[in-house]
Write a protein that holds these residues in place. Sequence first.
Motif, mmCIF file in Angstrom:
data_model
loop_
_atom_site.group_PDB
_atom_site.id
_atom_site.type_symbol
_atom_site.label_atom_id
_atom_site.label_comp_id
_atom_site.label_asym_id
_atom_site.label_seq_id
_atom_site.Cartn_x
_atom_site.Cartn_y
_atom_site.Cartn_z
ATOM 1 N N ALA A 63 0.830 -1.206 0.000
ATOM 2 C CA ALA A 63 0.000 0.000 0.000
ATOM 3 C C ALA A 63 0.865 1.256 0.000
ATOM 4 N N GLY A 64 1.938 1.266 0.800
ATOM 5 C CA GLY A 64 2.829 2.415 0.823
ATOM 6 C C GLY A 64 3.522 2.630 -0.509
ATOM 7 N N SER A 65 3.926 1.532 -1.156
ATOM 8 C CA SER A 65 4.594 1.638 -2.454
ATOM 9 C C SER A 65 3.663 2.219 -3.508
ATOM 10 N N ALA A 195 -7.462 0.286 -1.368
ATOM 11 C CA ALA A 195 -8.181 1.369 -0.690
ATOM 12 C C ALA A 195 -7.234 2.202 0.170
ATOM 13 N N THR A 196 -6.332 1.525 0.905
ATOM 14 C CA THR A 196 -5.402 2.250 1.754
ATOM 15 C C THR A 196 -4.418 3.066 0.930
ATOM 16 N N GLY A 197 -3.962 2.517 -0.190
ATOM 17 C CA GLY A 197 -3.055 3.259 -1.050
ATOM 18 C C GLY A 197 -3.696 4.531 -1.581
ATOM 19 N N ALA A 198 -4.952 4.446 -2.010
ATOM 20 C CA ALA A 198 -5.653 5.626 -2.517
ATOM 21 C C ALA A 198 -5.877 6.647 -1.414
ATOM 22 N N CYS A 216 -2.588 4.429 7.754
ATOM 23 C CA CYS A 216 -2.069 3.067 7.656
ATOM 24 C C CYS A 216 -2.518 2.202 8.833
ATOM 25 N N LEU A 217 -3.057 2.831 9.898
ATOM 26 C CA LEU A 217 -3.475 2.078 11.076
ATOM 27 C C LEU A 217 -4.567 1.053 10.776
ATOM 28 N N PRO A 218 -5.633 1.401 10.012
ATOM 29 C CA PRO A 218 -6.648 0.377 9.708
ATOM 30 C C PRO A 218 -6.081 -0.852 8.990
ATOM 31 N N LEU A 219 -5.120 -0.613 8.070
ATOM 32 C CA LEU A 219 -4.537 -1.748 7.362
ATOM 33 C C LEU A 219 -3.698 -2.607 8.294
#
Length: 431
Positions: A63-65, A195-198, A216-219
């Motif tokens: 997701a961060g990438s 979803a987290t990336g967006a 990033c906490l929910p992921l």
Amino acid sequence: MTAPLRLVHGAAALVAAGCLALTLASGLREGGVALAFGVLIAVGELTRWGAAPGRQAAPLGAAGSLSYALLGADAGRPTQHGAAQVVTVVLTAALLGAVPHIWSGRTPTRDHLARRVLTVGFAAVCFQPLYNRGVFDSWDGPAYALLLVALLSLSALCDAVLAAALAHFRTRWPFGPLLREELHGLLGIGSAVCATGAVMALGVAVAGLWALPVFCLPLLLTQLSVRRHAAVRATYRQTIASLARATEIAGYTPAGHAHRVAALSLAVGRDLGLTGPELTVLEYAALMHDIGQLSLVDPVPAGATADLPDEEQRRIALLGGAVVRQTGVDAAVAVVVERQADPCREQPVAARIVRAVNAYEEKTRGTGPEGPLRALEELRLGTAGDYAPEIVESLARVLTQPRGRGESVPTGGGGRRAALSDPVRGWVTHG
């Protein structure tokens, strides 16, 4: 390693080298942003867990990438980093995050790194050049958010195709079922990654880098739940494997028989295109296929049931199914155990596989070098009624397929080559 695998790894290495050279030549832009995303990706790699041999799960790192690849602004200020810098930062952070895994012997596979480089590179090339030219300046609100979601979905789809292709090249399993399994994974943790990336890309664009730890906490919590679920499944499988060993401890079957049948049955199931729950049912049924022998007063010599009369085989199978139902295992597993001695044309595919593999394992037990070939020939002669021809041919393909590194046919004590049905490390991986 096959030529297609070398081609994919070579392409990823070429992309990484080119991006590194361009980044060194032009210099690092927005160093603070690059550092923040690099730390996030490295932490994601540190929390990676093994999904299966050759496969790694690092949702936070992914997701961060992807978020960095689709980052257009930082607190309202347009960024200027390009696609080359994205790939360089992502690869560097991924390698740094992998150091503890390498130290502990859990080296990340080249497939994992190749997928990360090519997927992130694809997303960055689709977005960064157009953003830096001002193409998306007039896009705001829902339109811009939909653009990011569309690019993330397309990148995830490309990653699924690449993952299935790499698995196909490495294992020779059918590509179609592998792709379906990867696409099915997108509905779970894959959708959370997209979803987290967006959300992180949009959050940083508005609120700055403080949005990264918040979004990033929910992921992270999702990843923790997935890991707990995986641990529960692993414990469940260990319980079933322990139940299956009851016949060995009681002296009804030879040591390791259930494990060998399960390992080889899974390989045949993979070759025939079974995936997901079908493989789970197949593995559990193969592990417990002989548990009905515990109800016998007089044990079958060496636990070999393949040569018993049909009625006796059916009686043992029905007893086994009754035992399985009492354990609380999925009813589908009990059905496979019960029907492994039914007429071949009336059996489900899993029961056909267990029956053929069990017969092969029994016929090769204690034989010489010609035993496996002789056993296969006997199974082929029995395809007129006892064994399904497609199962026997799949078994033959599995036994003759070259294995990847670490998957060669094992040898017994003193260097003696073991039977072809002996399990190799990494075969029993499902469930």
